[in-house]
Design a protein around this motif. Structure first.
Motif, mmCIF file in Angstrom:
data_model
loop_
_atom_site.group_PDB
_atom_site.id
_atom_site.type_symbol
_atom_site.label_atom_id
_atom_site.label_comp_id
_atom_site.label_asym_id
_atom_site.label_seq_id
_atom_site.Cartn_x
_atom_site.Cartn_y
_atom_site.Cartn_z
ATOM 1 N N VAL A 120 0.863 -1.182 0.000
ATOM 2 C CA VAL A 120 0.000 0.000 0.000
ATOM 3 C C VAL A 120 0.900 1.233 0.000
ATOM 4 C CG1 VAL A 120 -1.755 1.273 1.271
ATOM 5 C CG2 VAL A 120 -1.770 -1.242 1.274
ATOM 6 N N PRO A 121 0.718 2.187 -0.922
ATOM 7 C CA PRO A 121 1.581 3.380 -0.959
ATOM 8 C C PRO A 121 1.382 4.249 0.276
ATOM 9 C CG PRO A 121 0.299 3.131 -2.991
ATOM 10 C CD PRO A 121 -0.279 2.179 -2.002
ATOM 11 N N VAL A 122 2.410 4.952 0.684
ATOM 12 C CA VAL A 122 2.313 5.809 1.858
ATOM 13 C C VAL A 122 1.293 6.917 1.643
ATOM 14 C CG1 VAL A 122 4.178 7.380 1.160
ATOM 15 C CG2 VAL A 122 3.666 7.046 3.596
ATOM 16 N N SER A 123 1.090 7.345 0.391
ATOM 17 C CA SER A 123 0.097 8.385 0.133
ATOM 18 C C SER A 123 -1.295 7.904 0.525
ATOM 19 C CB SER A 123 0.120 8.780 -1.354
ATOM 20 O OG SER A 123 -0.147 7.644 -2.177
ATOM 21 N N GLU A 124 -1.592 6.618 0.298
ATOM 22 C CA GLU A 124 -2.885 6.068 0.677
ATOM 23 C C GLU A 124 -3.000 5.939 2.187
ATOM 24 O OE1 GLU A 124 -6.739 4.600 -0.075
ATOM 25 O OE2 GLU A 124 -5.282 5.696 -1.321
ATOM 26 N N VAL A 125 -1.898 5.575 2.836
ATOM 27 C CA VAL A 125 -1.895 5.492 4.297
ATOM 28 C C VAL A 125 -2.196 6.861 4.891
ATOM 29 C CG1 VAL A 125 -0.520 4.916 6.335
ATOM 30 C CG2 VAL A 125 -0.259 3.568 4.252
ATOM 31 N N ARG A 126 -1.510 7.892 4.392
ATOM 32 C CA ARG A 126 -1.731 9.257 4.892
ATOM 33 C C ARG A 126 -3.173 9.701 4.654
ATOM 34 N NH1 ARG A 126 1.967 12.703 6.514
ATOM 35 N NH2 ARG A 126 4.171 12.125 6.521
#
Length: 747
Positions: A120-126
Motif C-alpha cells: 500500500v503506498p504511503v500516500s494512501e496510508v496518509r
C-alpha cells in the motif's frame, strides 16, 4: 489495512525502559521507481508453491524470525507499489522502508512467488489517517462510565446505522455504569453431521453420508474406498491433532498419502466426516512411504550370528567400582572441545575404534595425526553405508571411502580397518554397527576411552573450540542446527580394557566374514524432497551452554553392550525407579501392530509405561524427523503413555536415561527393536548422584526450552519420493537429497 487506536495504561510518567517506542516516520510522498527499500517483518514457514531450492538459498531454512529484506521499488500498478524485496507468507504488514531516509514509503501486503511484491503506498496510508473513514456509521464509546443516554439517542436517531452490512444495533444503559448492546442474531441448529457435497470416485457429486458409524466401521469404509488409490499409503483410526499441533483425545480416520498428493478428502471421494467420524488426510512419514515404495525389504530385526562368551574374563560386563576419572560433557557446546584433546599426549601407541559414521574434517585430521607416529597402530571397525553428507552442517564432510584412503596413506600397514558385518546371510549384526567408542592404550594395557551417542560427523561434533568459540560466548544461533549428544571420556584401565577387548574381537569377527555381504542385495536409497526436512524453527530465549563435569573419585560404572546385555541391565534399572525416570532418545519406536514388537523391546516399553503410571515423574523426549513425530505421538498414546509427558525436538540425538537422580545411562542404543538387541551399540550405567544431577539439569533445560509437544503444520503438496537402486549413480535433482534405506530408524 487495519487501524487500531490504543490508550496508555497506568501512570503518565513511566521509567525510560518502559516508554513506548518512537513511531515510524511516514514519508511525505510515494517512492520513485528504483528507490532502495527494505521490508522489515516476520517471514513464515508456509512454503506454498515456492521452488524449495531457491527458498532455502534465500532464507537458509530460518523462518518466523524478524528479518530485514533489501530490494528496490520496481514501479506502481493497480495493486499499489511493486517491489522486489524477498518475502514469504507472514511478511504481510511489514513496513516498506526507504533505506536512505529511514521513512516508511509503503505497507507490504501481497506477493506473487518469484514475480512481484506489492505494498500500500504511503500516500494512501496518509489519506486514510486524515479522512478516518472508519468513523462513518460507528458508535464511539470512550469510557465505560460515560453516560449512555446520548449514545442510545444517537442510535435511535439512526436506527439503520451500519445497514450496509445488514446489521442494526441498539445501545442503552445497563444501569450499573455499563452499556447494553442488542444485536439481532439468527442461529440455525442441526442435529447430526453437517451435510456437504463431495466427489465420488466416478466424478459425480453426491451428498455426504450422515448415518452414524462406529470408529471401526468408519475405518473399514474409508479403507475400502481409498486404499487401492496409488497416492494412498495407509489408513488407520487414531488420535487427531488440533489446530495448534497438539495431540487430542479425539479420534478419527487418518489417510496417509504421498507428499505430492492432495490433502483434500474430497479428492479421494470422501466428505470431511464419515458417519460422524472426522477424516484427516496427512503426508505419510518416510518409514511408511519406504515400505509402500519397496514392500518387504525391511524385515523385522532379530539377532544374527554374533556370539560372545561373557563368562570369559576378557569380555565380562559386570559393574566396576574403583577410583576413576570421568569427563562428562554434551554437544553441541562441548563435544569437539573435549574430543579434540582426547588424542593429545604421548602415553599411548594403540588406538582401537568402533564407529558408525566418520566424515567430519576436523575429527579426520585429529585421528590422522594420532596414527602418524611410527610407533602407533590403529584398528577401526566401521559401518559403511551411503554417505549422508553434502548438505547442512555436513556440507564439507568427507566421504568415508576417502577418509579410509587418507588414513591408509598416513599409517601404512599400521592402520587396519574392516567394514562391519551388517548385511548378508552370515552377518553378525542385524542392520547397523552403531557403536561410538575409541580406546587408547599401549601394548601392555589400555588407559582411557571415549564413548558417546554421537557419530564422528559434523552434525554431532560441532567444530567449537576454546580459542575461536569460547563456551560462555555461544548463543542459540550458534548451536541450534547441531545435534544434542551426551559423551563421556573415562580414565579407567579396567573399563578401557573391557571395551578394547570387545572392539578387537569385533574387528577379528568382521574380517572373518568379510565378503559374505555380497551374497545379499544391498538395500536401495531414497531420493527425498527437502520438504521432509523443513522443520519449524525453534526459538530459545534463555540459552545455556553446559560446561563439562569432571569427576575424580570412586564410582561404580557398568558397561552395557548390545547384543550382549542391554535389556538385562536397563529393564531392572527402569523398574527400580521410585520417584522419577527422565528418558531421552532419538528413537521411540512403537509399531502399529504390537505383535511386531520383539519381546525384549516390549519388556523395555512395558517397564517404562509401568513407571509412568505408578510414580510421580516419568517424562519422555524423542527426536522428530522424516514426518514421524505425529505417528510416534499417536502410537505412544495408544500404547498407554501420557501425552502430557512426551515432547520432541528435531536435533535430539541423545540416548540417555536418568533414574531417581542417582543413576544415569548414556550411550548409543536407539529405542527400537534393532537398537536394543541385535545391533552393535555401547552405553555406560553410572551410579553417581553428581553425574545424574548434571544430566538431569541438561534434560530439564531441554524439556523446558527446546522440546515441544506441538507438531509442525504440514508444508503442503510437494514432489515425489523415489527409490534409487544401490548400484545407481544418477545425479540427485535440485531440491532433493539421498537418504539411506532405514535411516529413519536412527543413526
Amino acid at each position: 489495512m487495519a487501524f487500531l487506536r490504543v490508550a496508555k495504561n497506568g501512570a503518565a510518567e513511566k521509567p525510560a525502559d518502559q516508554a513506548l517506542a518512537r513511531p515510524l516516520r511516514l514519508a511525505s510522498s510515494d517512492p520513485a521507481a528504483d528507490t532502495s527499500v527494505a521490508t522489515i517483518g516476520y517471514p513464515g514457514t508456509d512454503r506454498g508453491h515456492y521452488d524449495l531450492e531457491t527458498l532455502l538459498r534465500v532464507f537458509g531454512n530460518v523462518f518466523d524470525t524478524k528479518r530485514c529484506s533489501p530490494g528496490k521499488v520496481t514501479g506502481k500498478d493497480n495493486r499499489g507499489i511493486s517491489h522486489d524485496c524477498s518475502s514469504m507468507p507472514g511478511s504481510s504488514g511489514s513496513a516498506l522502508i526507504d533505506i536512505k531516509s529511514g521513512e516508511v514509503v509503503g505497507l507490504h501486503f501481497q506477493g506473487i512467488p518469484f514475480r512481484s511484491n506489492h505494498a500500500v503506498p504511503v500516500s494512501e496510508v496518509r489519506k486514510l489517517i486524515k479522512e478516518q473513514p472508519w468513523r462513518n456509521g460507528r458508535i464511539d464509546i470512550r469510557t465505560q462510565t460515560e453516560s449512555a443516554t446520548d449514545l442510545a439517542g444517537a442510535s435511535a436517531a439512526k436506527p439503520n446505522q451500519g445497514a450496509a452490512r445488514g446489521i442494526s444495533m441498539k445501545a442503552s444503559s445497563s444501569g450499573d455504569g455499563g452499556i447494553k448492546f442488542v444485536v439481532p442474531l439468527e442461529i440455525t441448529v442441526r442435529i447430526g453431521d453437517p451435510v456437504s457435497n463431495t466427489v465420488s470416485p466416478d466424478g459425480a457429486l453426491r451428498p455426504a453420508d450422515t448415518t452414524p458409524m462406529s470408529l471401526e466401521a468408519a475405518e473399514a469404509h474409508v479403507r475400502q474406498q481409498v486404499l487401492t488409490q496409488p497416492n494412498v499409503v495407509g489408513v488407520r483410526s487414531t488420535f487427531l491433532f488440533d489446530e495448534n499441533g497438539q495431540i487430542t483425545d479425539r479420534k478419527g480416520i487418518v489417510i496417509s498419502v504421498r507428499p505430492e498428493a492432495s490433502r483434500n478428502s474430497a479428492d479421494y471421494g470422501l466428505p470431511p466426516q464419515v458417519g460422524g467420524v472426522p477424516v484427516s488426510v496427512e503426508m505419510a512419514n518416510l518409514e511408511s512411504l519406504a515400505e509402500k515404495l519397496a514392500p518387504g525389504l525391511e524385515a523385522p530385526a532379530k539377532k544374527q550370528a554374533y556370539k560372545r562368551d561373557l563368562t570369559d574374563a576378557r569380555f565380562s560386563l559386570d559393574p566396576i567400582t574403583e577410583r576413576m576419572k570421568l569427563n562428562l560433557h554434551i554437544s553441541p557446546e562441548a563435544g569437539w572441545r573435549v574430543l579434540s584433546k582426547f588424542f593429545d599426549g604421548n602415553d599411548y601407541n594403540r588406538v582401537t575404534i568402533g564407529m558408525y559414521n566418520f566424515t567430519a574434517p576436523h575429527i579426520i585430521e585429529s585421528v590422522r595425526n594420532a596414527i602418524k607416529p611410527a610407533s602407533h597402530r590403529m584398528t577401526l571397525t566401521l559401518d559403511r553405508k551411503t554417505d549422508d553428507i553434502g548438505t547442512g552442517n555436513k556440507i564439507d564432510d568427507v566421504p568415508e571411502e576417502t577418509v579410509m584412503k587418507g588414513l591408509e596413506r598416513a599409517g601404512g600397514d599400521r592402520f587396519q580397518w574392516t567394514p562391519a558385518s551388517v548385511s548378508g546371510p552370515g552377518r553378525l549384526f542385524a542392520t547397523s554397527y552403531h557403536i561410538k567408542v575409541a580406546v587408547l592404550g599401549d601394548a601392555a594395557k589400555s588407559k582411557r576411552f571415549w564413548l558417546s551417542s554421537g557419530n564422528w560427523a559434523s552434525s554431532n561434533q560441532a567444530p567449537f573450540d576454546d580459542d575461536e568459540h569460547p563456551l560462555d560466548s555461544l548463543t542459540w544461533s550458534d548451536v541450534k542446527t547441531y545435534d544434542r549428544d551426551w559423551h563421556a571420556v573415562v580414565e579407567s584401565e579396567t573399563l578401557a580394557t573391557t571395551f578394547r577387548n570387545h572392539l578387537e574381537q569385533d574387528f577379528k569377527d568382521c574380517e572373518e566374514v568379510a565378503g559374505q555381504e555380497a551374497a545379499a542385495p544391498e538395500l536401495p536409497d531414497l531420493i527425498v524432497p527437502e520438504d521432509y526436512f523443513l522443520e519449524a524453527p525453534r526459538t530459545v530465549r534463555n540459552y545455556r551452554a553446559f560446561p563439562p563435569l569432571i569427576l575424580d573419585k570412586q564410582i561404580t560404572v557398568q558397561p552395557v553392550l548390545t547384543p550382549d546385555n542391554y535389556p538385562d541391565v536397563v529393564v531392572p534399572l527402569i523398574k527400580s525407579a521410585r520417584k522419577s525416570v527422565l528418558f531421552i532418545n532419538q528413537s521411540f519406536d512403537i509399531k502399529d501392530d504390537e505383535d511386531q514388537i520383539p519381546p525384549h523391546y516390549r519388556a523395555l516399553l512395558d517397564a517404562l509405561l509401568d513407571r509412568q503410571q505408578n510414580i510421580e515423574d516419568v517424562r519422555i523426549i524423542f527426536r522428530s524427523g522424516f514426518g514421524k513425530e505425529r505417528d510416534i505421538f499417536r502410537r505412544a498414546v495408544e500404547f498407554g503413555f501420557d501425552k502430557n509427558k512426551i515432547r520432541f525436538y528435531g536435533t535430539c540425538h541423545t540416548k540417555g536415561i536418568v533414574v531417581d537422580g542417582k543413576k544415569v545411562l548414556l550411550g548409543s542404543q536407539n529405542w527400537t527393536g534393532a537398537g536394543t538387541m541385535p545391533n552393535r551399540d555401547a552405553s555406560l550405567l553410572i551410579s553417581d548422584e553428581e553425574a545424574a544431577r548434571y544430566f538431569t539439569d541438561i534434560f530439564e533445560f531441554d524439556w523446558k526450552n527446546v522440546a515441544t509437544d506441538r507438531v509442525p503444520a504440514e508444508h503442503g503438496s510437494s514432489r515425489a519420493v523415489r527409490v534409487r537402486a544401490s548400484d545407481q549413480e544418477a545425479a540427485v535433482p535440485a531440491g532433493f537429497r539421498v537418504v539411506p534405506w532405514g535411516a529413519w530408524n536412527g543413526t
